[in-house]
Structure formats: C-alpha cells, structure tokens
Write a protein that holds these residues in place. Structure first.
Motif, PDB file in Angstrom:
ATOM      1  N   GLN A   1       2.628   1.741  -3.132  1.00 35.79           N
ATOM      2  CA  GLN A   1       1.702   2.022  -4.227  1.00 35.79           C
ATOM      3  C   GLN A   1       1.317   3.498  -4.238  1.00 35.79           C
ATOM      4  O   GLN A   1       1.305   4.147  -5.291  1.00 35.79           O
ATOM      5  CB  GLN A   1       0.462   1.133  -4.101  1.00 35.79           C
ATOM      6  N   VAL A   2       1.027   4.041  -3.074  1.00 33.67           N
ATOM      7  CA  VAL A   2       0.617   5.443  -2.989  1.00 33.67           C
ATOM      8  C   VAL A   2       1.761   6.360  -3.425  1.00 33.67           C
ATOM      9  O   VAL A   2       1.585   7.259  -4.262  1.00 33.67           O
ATOM     10  CB  VAL A   2       0.143   5.785  -1.567  1.00 33.67           C
ATOM     11  N   TYR A   3       2.958   6.151  -2.868  1.00 31.78           N
ATOM     12  CA  TYR A   3       4.096   7.010  -3.207  1.00 31.78           C
ATOM     13  C   TYR A   3       4.706   6.630  -4.558  1.00 31.78           C
ATOM     14  O   TYR A   3       5.058   7.503  -5.358  1.00 31.78           O
ATOM     15  CB  TYR A   3       5.173   6.901  -2.119  1.00 31.78           C
TER      16      TYR A   3
ATOM     17  N   SER B   1      -4.047   7.001  -6.405  1.00 33.48           N
ATOM     18  CA  SER B   1      -2.740   6.586  -6.919  1.00 33.48           C
ATOM     19  C   SER B   1      -2.886   5.535  -8.013  1.00 33.48           C
ATOM     20  O   SER B   1      -2.067   5.466  -8.935  1.00 33.48           O
ATOM     21  CB  SER B   1      -1.856   6.052  -5.788  1.00 33.48           C
ATOM     22  N   GLU B   2      -3.944   4.736  -7.952  1.00 28.61           N
ATOM     23  CA  GLU B   2      -4.164   3.720  -8.992  1.00 28.61           C
ATOM     24  C   GLU B   2      -4.302   4.358 -10.355  1.00 28.61           C
ATOM     25  O   GLU B   2      -3.859   3.788 -11.372  1.00 28.61           O
ATOM     26  CB  GLU B   2      -5.415   2.904  -8.641  1.00 28.61           C
TER      27      GLU B   2
ATOM     28  N   TYR C   1       0.786  -1.228   0.000  1.00 28.85           N
ATOM     29  CA  TYR C   1       0.000   0.000   0.000  1.00 28.85           C
ATOM     30  C   TYR C   1       0.826   1.290   0.000  1.00 28.85           C
ATOM     31  O   TYR C   1       0.653   2.158  -0.854  1.00 28.85           O
ATOM     32  CB  TYR C   1      -0.953  -0.009   1.201  1.00 28.85           C
ATOM     33  N   ARG C   2       1.726   1.433   0.957  1.00 31.61           N
ATOM     34  CA  ARG C   2       2.468   2.700   1.047  1.00 31.61           C
ATOM     35  C   ARG C   2       3.310   2.919  -0.210  1.00 31.61           C
ATOM     36  O   ARG C   2       3.382   4.030  -0.740  1.00 31.61           O
ATOM     37  CB  ARG C   2       3.356   2.718   2.285  1.00 31.61           C
TER      38      ARG C   2
ATOM     39  N   LEU D   1      -7.000   7.327  -1.102  1.00 28.91           N
ATOM     40  CA  LEU D   1      -5.597   7.416  -1.497  1.00 28.91           C
ATOM     41  C   LEU D   1      -5.231   6.301  -2.475  1.00 28.91           C
ATOM     42  O   LEU D   1      -4.523   6.525  -3.461  1.00 28.91           O
ATOM     43  CB  LEU D   1      -4.697   7.330  -0.268  1.00 28.91           C
ATOM     44  N   TYR D   2      -5.722   5.106  -2.208  1.00 30.02           N
ATOM     45  CA  TYR D   2      -5.418   3.960  -3.068  1.00 30.02           C
ATOM     46  C   TYR D   2      -5.948   4.205  -4.479  1.00 30.02           C
ATOM     47  O   TYR D   2      -5.229   4.030  -5.472  1.00 30.02           O
ATOM     48  CB  TYR D   2      -6.037   2.690  -2.476  1.00 30.02           C
TER      49      TYR D   2
END
Length: 364
Positions: free
Chosen positions: A89-91, A132-133, A86-87, A128-129
């Motif tokens: 993926q976001v960054y 960023s996706e 997750y982290r 957020l997910y």
C-alpha cells in the motif's frame, strides 16, 4: 480494463489467497506484482494464466524500489492499480500516482486494534499509511469492523467502501472420500471426534489458550488437529507435551488442501484475540462444520445457528467445547447464508463494478 494487483508477498495467508480466488471470476485482465517473496501463491496464479512478477525488494526502506515500481506500472499501461497489505500500500499507491494511473484502489485486510499485519501501530506506521492513502481514491474494508478501525485511525469515511472477502465454496465443500483419505494419512483412528483449528500460528490466534482449554477434554476417541505454521509452532508442541496430550494433538504444519482438512474435522474452533474478517470460520461453515469462535467480524449481524460465539477464557472455552463435542454429529451441508453473501462470483462482481464506477467519466 487492465488491472495490476500489487501485494507485499505471495506466501500462504488470508490476503494472499484471496487473489487467486477473486481473479478466477474477474471480468477484467489482471496481472499481479509482489514486492518480494513470490511464494506458493505465485505458482497458483501462474498456473491459472495470470501474469506474476517479483520486484525483488529486500527490506522495508528500499527506496530505490519506488522508481522501479513506477516504471513497471507505467509500462503496463494499466487502468487500475489495486494494492494489498501495508508495504504494498505504501509503495504501490505512491508509484501508481507517480505513473498517473487513473484508478488507484487498496484493500485493507489486516488492521487490528493494536497491530497492522503483526507490526505495532506506531505513529510512524500510521503517518506512512495515511500519506499513501491520499494517493488513491478508495480503500476497500473487508468488514464493517475494519471500516470502523480505519475511520478511527484517520481514513475519511467517504473514502472507504465495504466489500467482504470471498469464500471459495468449492474449495471448502465437505467430501467424505477426502475425509477418509486424510484421516488415514494423519493416523486418526476410526470413530475419533476431531476438533480443528486452521491458520497461521501467531500469538494473536491464541492456539495456546485453545490447547489449554481442550486438553482435559481429549479423552479416548477425541483428537485436536492444528493446521498451520508460524512462530508459535515449537512452543505449542512443547505445551502439548507439558499438558500430557501430545499423542492426541496433530500439528500438520503448513498445508493448502483446505477442503479435505475441513472434511476430516467434526468441530471447528477459532480463538483469536482479534480478527479483521474471520475467513477460516466461514470456510468451516461452508464445509458444514459447527463453529465456535471468540471473534468473527464476518458473522456480525448474521443468523447462523451452526456458529456460536464463545468466551475468550480457558474455562469458558472448555465449557462450550465440552457441550459441542458431546452433541450429536451435524449434517455436513454448507450454510446457505454464507454462499449468498460471501460467494466468489458475488464478491468479484462488486470489486469489478467498483473499478468501473471509479473509471467512468464524471456526469455533466
């Protein structure tokens, strides 16, 4: 092609261990960058000649990490950025977009029904997910179960492809010499029937349920081997003592010698409340073990007689385990179905082919 894999950390875990497994068979140049906590998997990658860097993040909301990550990605002149967890993926997806990387991919390893990597799936986490996706082209789901969860969460189905985790058959293969050595190390008496579990000791794995179910079955000549570390370890040790079976339960802590550990077992159990894939069950099948599982998305639709789903209740588990513990020993050959579908070479080829397809110029 030059590929950068961005991952939250490189401690021991299912998603983290997939990197050295897959990268051992990739046909592209690969580097790895962890946002924090390089951990033992970083050493394994470096020993294999793969470049590893640590961004050195200290907290989730360290926004200054985004420009640092963007500069690192741009300087590397990568053709592909592939984010994991997750982290990262976001960054990672946002930084890759800012660095104008042509191919941005992510693999979703750990989305459950209520949690994403042990964090509650709140509206903020989801927002957020999904934001960023949109920075990437494709999200890889490691199972059809994960794909369905992603769609329900809001990821468009057309932007998802299913490529399973890989099983390192050589790492998991049954070894009678290792069996004898490890049983001696763990003080397992000769002739003992060993039921085993393997994985991080989190509440979702329900090792406490398995322990309560099996405790009455731990008669003379039987032992329960629990491999892994995590927040539940102290509570599980106390529970074993409370149930009066502390002398017939072995807690090994975190270990990386998966093949010998599986070789030392006679029956494998996973009692998870929810799973996204079920790698440990597949590794146990690769080691020729009979497997009993409460949930394993990777086995959905496969005819594997050695693996049997069991109820997620204390009584149901106990009845199923009593039957398999009383059964004759099994032939310890790996299950061919697992090799054909989840072998490292086949899975690595599918990932590399995805990169190449996304990088190819559009047809005119």
């Amino acid at each position: 092609m030059r590929v950068l894999h961005v991952i939250t950390g490189l401690g021991v875990g299912g998603a983290e261990l997939q990197l050295p497994t897959i990268l051992s068979r990739t046909r592209h140049h690969a580097d790895v960058l962890s946002l924090y906590n390089p951990g033992p998997v970083a050493d394994r990658l470096a020993a294999a000649g793969i470049g590893v860097r640590d961004l050195g993040m200290r907290r989730n909301t360290e926004l200054s990490a985004l420009p640092r990550l963007t500069r690192l990605i741009a300087a590397g002149r990568y053709d592909v950025v592939h984010a994991h967890l997750y982290r990262a993926q976001v960054y990672g997806r946002a930084a890759a977009r800012l660095a104008r990387i042509p191919v941005i991919v992510s693999t979703e390893h750990s989305i459950g029904e209520t949690h994403l990597e042990r964090r509650r799936m709140t509206a903020g986490v989801r927002a957020l997910y999904l934001a960023s996706e949109r920075c990437g082209q494709v999200t890889v789901a490691v199972s059809e179960t994960v794909r369905d969860r992603l769609v329900r969460w809001g990821v468009p189905a057309r932007r998802i492809t299913v490529i399973p985790n890989a099983v390192d058959l050589d790492r998991s293969r049954y070894d009678p010499v290792a069996r004898t050595r490890l049983r001696t190390e763990l003080a397992v008496p000769p002739g003992t029937v060993v039921l085993g579990m393997l994985g991080r000791l989190d509440p979702v794995k329900r090792v406490d349920l398995a322990l309560r179910a099996i405790a009455p079955l731990l008669t003379e000549g039987r032992l329960f081997l629990v491999v892994g570390d995590g927040p539940e370890l102290a509570r599980l040790r106390a529970l074993a003592a409370e149930l009066g079976v502390a002398d017939r339960v072995r807690f090994t802590g975190e270990r990386h010698d998966v093949g010998p550990l599986l070789s030392a077992m006679d029956v494998f159990l996973t009692a998870s409340e929810q799973e996204t894939f079920g790698l440990s069950a597949l590794e146990a099948l690769a080691a020729g073990l009979p497997v009993r599982y409460t949930t394993c998305p990777a086995l959905v639709g496969l005819d594997v007689p050695q693996a049997r789903p069991v109820p997620g209740t204390e009584e149901g588990l106990r009845a199923e385990l009593a039957a398999v513990l009383d059964a004759p020993p099994t032939d310890r050959r790996p299950v061919e179905t697992i090799a054909a579908r989840y072998g490292v070479a086949a899975v690595a080829n599918r990932i590399d082919t995805l990169y190449e397809r996304l990088a190819a110029p559009p047809r005119t």
